[in-house]
Design an enzyme around this catalytic site. Structure first.
Site, short mmCIF file in Angstrom:
data_model
loop_
_atom_site.label_atom_id
_atom_site.label_comp_id
_atom_site.label_asym_id
_atom_site.label_seq_id
_atom_site.Cartn_x
_atom_site.Cartn_y
_atom_site.Cartn_z
N PRO A 63 -10.27 0.46 -4.05
CA PRO A 63 -9.29 -0.63 -4.06
C PRO A 63 -9.66 -1.81 -4.94
CG PRO A 63 -10.57 -0.68 -2.03
CD PRO A 63 -11.05 0.52 -2.79
N ASP A 103 -5.56 3.53 -14.99
CA ASP A 103 -4.32 2.88 -14.55
C ASP A 103 -4.51 1.37 -14.51
OD1 ASP A 103 -3.14 5.28 -14.06
OD2 ASP A 103 -3.56 5.29 -11.91
N LYS A 117 0.82 1.48 -15.25
CA LYS A 117 2.19 1.71 -14.81
C LYS A 117 2.58 0.64 -13.82
CE LYS A 117 1.74 6.14 -13.86
NZ LYS A 117 1.86 7.34 -13.06
N GLY A 161 -6.69 3.97 -9.27
CA GLY A 161 -6.92 3.07 -8.14
C GLY A 161 -6.98 3.87 -6.85
N GLY A 162 -7.84 3.46 -5.92
CA GLY A 162 -7.89 4.12 -4.61
C GLY A 162 -8.38 5.54 -4.71
N ASP A 163 -7.64 6.45 -4.09
CA ASP A 163 -7.96 7.88 -4.12
C ASP A 163 -6.95 8.60 -5.01
OD1 ASP A 163 -9.40 10.26 -2.59
OD2 ASP A 163 -7.26 10.75 -2.74
N ILE A 187 -3.94 10.29 -3.07
CA ILE A 187 -3.04 9.54 -2.18
C ILE A 187 -2.14 8.72 -3.09
CG2 ILE A 187 -2.82 7.77 -0.38
CD1 ILE A 187 -4.30 9.86 0.94
N SER A 224 -9.24 4.87 -0.41
CA SER A 224 -7.84 4.53 -0.58
C SER A 224 -7.57 3.10 -0.09
CB SER A 224 -6.98 5.53 0.19
OG SER A 224 -5.63 5.39 -0.20
N ALA A 225 -6.48 2.52 -0.61
CA ALA A 225 -6.18 1.12 -0.28
C ALA A 225 -6.14 0.90 1.24
CB ALA A 225 -4.85 0.72 -0.90
N MET A 248 3.20 0.53 -1.71
CA MET A 248 4.31 0.25 -2.64
C MET A 248 5.56 -0.23 -1.91
SD MET A 248 3.86 3.61 -5.06
CE MET A 248 3.44 4.74 -3.74
N1 SAH Z 1 -4.09 6.00 -5.11
C1 SAH Z 1 -3.98 4.67 -4.55
C2 SAH Z 1 -2.53 4.29 -4.29
C3 SAH Z 1 -1.69 4.20 -5.53
S1 SAH Z 1 -0.05 3.70 -5.18
C4 SAH Z 1 -4.81 4.57 -3.28
O1 SAH Z 1 -5.29 5.59 -2.77
O2 SAH Z 1 -5.01 3.46 -2.81
C5 SAH Z 1 -0.10 1.97 -5.51
C6 SAH Z 1 -0.06 1.18 -4.24
O3 SAH Z 1 -1.30 1.22 -3.56
C7 SAH Z 1 0.21 -0.30 -4.42
O4 SAH Z 1 1.60 -0.55 -4.61
C8 SAH Z 1 -0.27 -0.86 -3.10
O5 SAH Z 1 0.67 -0.63 -2.08
C9 SAH Z 1 -1.48 0.02 -2.83
N2 SAH Z 1 -2.75 -0.60 -3.25
C10 SAH Z 1 -3.59 -0.15 -4.19
N3 SAH Z 1 -4.66 -0.96 -4.30
C11 SAH Z 1 -4.49 -1.96 -3.41
C12 SAH Z 1 -5.23 -3.12 -3.02
N4 SAH Z 1 -6.39 -3.43 -3.58
N5 SAH Z 1 -4.71 -3.91 -2.04
C13 SAH Z 1 -3.55 -3.62 -1.43
N6 SAH Z 1 -2.80 -2.55 -1.77
C14 SAH Z 1 -3.26 -1.74 -2.72
#
Ligand code: SAH
Length: 255
Positions: free
Chosen positions: A17, A40, A62, A93-95, A98, A123-124, A174
Site C-alpha cells: 500500500p 502503476d 491509470k 500497488g497492493g497485491d 486483488i 493489499s490495501a 475504488m
Molecule cells: N491491487 C491493489 C488494489 C488496486 S485497485 C491492492 O491489492 O491493494 C485501486 C484501489 O485500491 C484504490 O482505488 C483504493 O481503493 C485501494 N488502495 C490502494 N492503495 C491504497 C492505499 N494506500 N490506501 C487506501 N486505499 C488504497
C-alpha cells in the site's frame, strides 16, 4: 536485448500500500535488482526510489476514466519486452491479484510463451487494517470479510446482499466516486443507516487519514472531507471498536 532469442521473465510484483517496509523480501530484491520496471500510478515513490539509478522505469499510470495506457497495450508491452530478452518487474500497488488485473497480464504472458512469476503484496485492506488498528475479523464482531470493487460495470445491479451486516466486514476498493450509490445500495438491501463505517485514505502512507461515521452519512463525509483516491471504505462493527479508535488516536497524537 538478448541475442540468443531466449525470453525474459515477467515478474508481477505486489508493491503493497505504500510504506516500502511492507514489501516482501522477494519484491524488495526484485525491485533493487531490476533493469526494467513497469509500474502503476499507485506504487509509492519511496518504493520506486529503491530501484537502481540505471533501471529503465516505465509508468503506465491509470486513473478512473483516464487510462494512460489501455490494458491490452500494457500486456503487449510486457510481452514485447520479455520476448526481446528483458526481465520485466511489473510493479503493482497492493497485491497483483486483488483488483490489480494481474490475472490478465499473467494470461497474456503465458499465451505468448513468456515465463511469469507472481509475487504477492500486502493489499490495501490489510495495510489499512494494520495502520488503523481496525481488525477485519474479530471473534466478537466479524467472522466474514469481503473485498468488493466500488467502481465496476453495472454497480447498481450487482448483488451485494449479505456481504455487509452483523458479523461481517465489507471492504470497498475504488469506492470514493460512487460512495452515494454504494450507501444507497447497501441501505436498500436492508443494512442499518447507523452501521459504522470508516474511510481510510492513503493507508500505510505518511498522509493517511481515517474518517468515521454512520453509513447514512457516508456520501456527505466523503464530499465534505474531499476524500481522494486511493481510499478504502470499510463497513462493519469492527470499525467502531474501542481498540481501533485508540490506535488511530495514538497515531494522530504522535504526528
Ligand atoms: N491491487 C491493489 C488494489 C488496486 S485497485 C491492492 O491489492 O491493494 C485501486 C484501489 O485500491 C484504490 O482505488 C483504493 O481503493 C485501494 N488502495 C490502494 N492503495 C491504497 C492505499 N494506500 N490506501 C487506501 N486505499 C488504497
Amino acid at each position: 536485448m538478448a541475442i540468443s532469442g531466449k525470453s525474459g521473465t515477467v515478474y508481477l510484483v505486489g508493491a503493497g500500500p505504500g510504506d516500502p517496509d511492507l514489501l516482501t523480501l522477494r519484491a524488495a530484491r526484485l525491485v533493487m535488482g531490476a533493469s526494467l520496471i513497469v509500474h502503476d500510478g499507485l506504487v509509492d515513490p519511496a518504493v520506486l526510489a529503491m530501484a537502481r539509478p540505471a533501471a529503465r522505469m516505465i509508468s503506465v499510470a491509470k486513473q478512473r476514466a483516464r487510462h494512460t495506457l489501455p490494458q491490452d497495450e500494457i500486456c503487449a508491452l510486457l510481452v514485447r519486452e520479455a520476448l526481446a530478452g528483458n526481465d520485466v518487474v511489473r510493479l503493482k500497488g497492493g497485491d497483483p491479484f486483488i483488483f490489480g488485473r494481474g490475472g490478465e497480464e499473467a494470461e497474456a504472458c503465458r499465451a505468448a510463451g513468456v515465463p511469469v512469476e507472481i509475487v504477492p503484496g500486502v493489499s490495501a485492506a490489510n495495510g489499512a487494517a494494520a495502520a488503523t488498528g481496525i481488525p477485519l475479523t474479530h471473534r466478537d464482531a466479524a467472522s466474514i470479510v469481503s473485498f468488493v470493487a466500488g467502481q465496476c460495470k453495472g454497480l447498481t445491479e450487482q448483488n451485494w446482499a449479505g456481504l455487509a451486516g452483523k458479523g461481517r466486514t465489507l471492504v470497498i476498493y475504488m469506492g470514493v466516486k460512487t460512495a452515494p450509490q454504494i450507501a444507497e445500495k447497501l441501505m436498500a438491501d436492508g443494512l442499518s443507516p447507523d452501521m459504522p463505517v470508516a474511510v481510510v485514505e492513503n493507508a500505510a502512507r505518511a498522509a493517511m487519514r481515517v474518517l468515521r461515521g454512520p453509513l447514512a452519512g457516508l456520501p456527505d463525509l466523503v464530499a465534505r472531507e474531499r476524500v481522494k483516491s486511493p481510499a478504502l471504505i470499510i463497513i462493519g462493527e469492527v470499525t467502531a471498536r474501542e481498540d481501533a479508535a485508540l490506535a488511530i488516536l495514538a497515531r494522530e497524537t504522535v504526528e
